[in-house]
Design an enzyme around this catalytic site. Structure first.
Site, mmCIF file in Angstrom:
data_model
loop_
_atom_site.group_PDB
_atom_site.id
_atom_site.type_symbol
_atom_site.label_atom_id
_atom_site.label_comp_id
_atom_site.label_asym_id
_atom_site.label_seq_id
_atom_site.Cartn_x
_atom_site.Cartn_y
_atom_site.Cartn_z
ATOM 1 N N SER A 157 0.843 -1.267 0.116
ATOM 2 C CA SER A 157 -0.032 -0.077 -0.202
ATOM 3 C C SER A 157 0.778 1.287 -0.156
ATOM 4 O O SER A 157 2.254 1.318 0.495
ATOM 5 C CB SER A 157 -1.012 -0.033 1.217
ATOM 6 O OG SER A 157 -1.521 1.421 1.162
ATOM 7 N N TYR A 170 -2.316 -1.146 10.216
ATOM 8 C CA TYR A 170 -2.363 -1.591 8.788
ATOM 9 C C TYR A 170 -1.164 -1.282 8.047
ATOM 10 O O TYR A 170 -0.682 -1.936 7.329
ATOM 11 C CB TYR A 170 -3.858 -0.850 8.302
ATOM 12 C CG TYR A 170 -3.994 -0.997 6.755
ATOM 13 C CD1 TYR A 170 -4.330 -2.167 6.321
ATOM 14 C CD2 TYR A 170 -3.307 0.106 5.994
ATOM 15 C CE1 TYR A 170 -4.563 -2.257 4.846
ATOM 16 C CE2 TYR A 170 -3.757 -0.231 4.584
ATOM 17 C CZ TYR A 170 -4.040 -1.390 4.126
ATOM 18 O OH TYR A 170 -4.238 -1.319 2.718
#
Length: 265
Positions: A157, A170
């Site tokens: 990400s 995350y």
């Protein structure tokens, strides 16, 4: 969700880049995973999809894959269980006779405003869902990938590179995935197994309205140079490229479909 995500563009024409290959995609029932599955199918691959419990979404992805003339196998279960990951690889090979491409994509996120609000349970769950299964699937898949000099593609990400103040755990898992990708690429180079990654920016998927409040959703992607969120259809071609022979000299690299944010890699 409204508007519905775009999973593949009508003008995207497959050219057999993945003909006769078999791909396993975790988190393949919706979002980026669904887009990868449909693009792979249009390029000629047979597809297996791993999902948790979203049966309707998984069946719709299967319908879309089969509409492209490709075979699709659904595997329902919890990727945080090593035994499930191993059994899934065995089921894919039993069904299709081989495995050429492993796409590690399943993930969850739990936004918090204060780091002290991240509980032990949340921290454990985030890592057990987002990072550990990458190891589990890779470990089980390697004997098969080595036979065909296959490919592993890990979804990381943009948050692994620029951080995120409200997605701390995350982001930590996504940073670990970058390091895993680079380390594995070196370890498996002599075996002919290519390991690369994709680091999407803000992409319009069902995970977004499920994770954030209405105000955040309304502004989602607006801080990119393109001033909008991306569509899954704008991300999936990165996976097609990395899975295909076009990427035969790509190793340990991460592609960045993120709307123009500069990322130092």
């Amino acid at each position: 969700m409204q508007p519905e995500p775009v999973y593949i563009r009508d003008e995207y024409h497959g050219s057999g880049k993945l003909r006769d290959k078999v791909a396993l995609i975790t988190g393949g029932d919706s979002g980026i995973g669904r887009a990868i599955a449909v693009h792979f199918a249009r390029e000629g691959a047979s597809v297996a999809i791993v999902y948790l419990n979203e049966d309707d979404d998984a069946e719709e992805t299967k319908r879309l894959v089969e509409a492209e003339g490709a075979a699709c196998l659904l595997q329902r279960g919890d990727v945080s269980r090593s035994s499930f990951c191993k059994a899934t690889i065995e089921a894919v090979v039993e069904c299709f006779g081989r495995l050429d491409v492993l796409v590690n994509n399943a993930a969850q996120q739990f936004p918090v405003d204060d780091p002290t609000d991240i509980s032990d349970d949340q921290l454990t769950h985030t890592f057990e869902t987002n990072l550990f299964p990458y190891f589990y699937f890779i470990r089980a898949a390697l004997p098969h990938l080595r036979k065909v000099k296959g490919s592993i593609i890990n979804t990381t990400s943009i948050t692994a590179y620029r951080g995120s103040g409200h997605l701390i755990d995350y982001s930590a898992t996504k940073g670990a995935i970058v390091a895993l990708t680079r380390s594995l690429s070196s370890a498996l180079a002599e075996d002919g197994v290519r390991v690369n990654g994709v680091a999407p920016g803000p992409i319009w998927t069902p995970l977004i309205p499920a994770s954030f409040d209405a105000d955040h959703v309304a502004e989602f992607g607006g801080d990119t140079p393109l001033k909008r969120a991306g569509q899954p259809a704008e991300v999936a071609p990165c996976y097609v490229f990395l899975a295909s022979d076009d990427a035969s000299y790509m190793l340990g690299q991460v592609l960045h479909p993120n709307g123009g944010d500069f990322i130092s890699t």
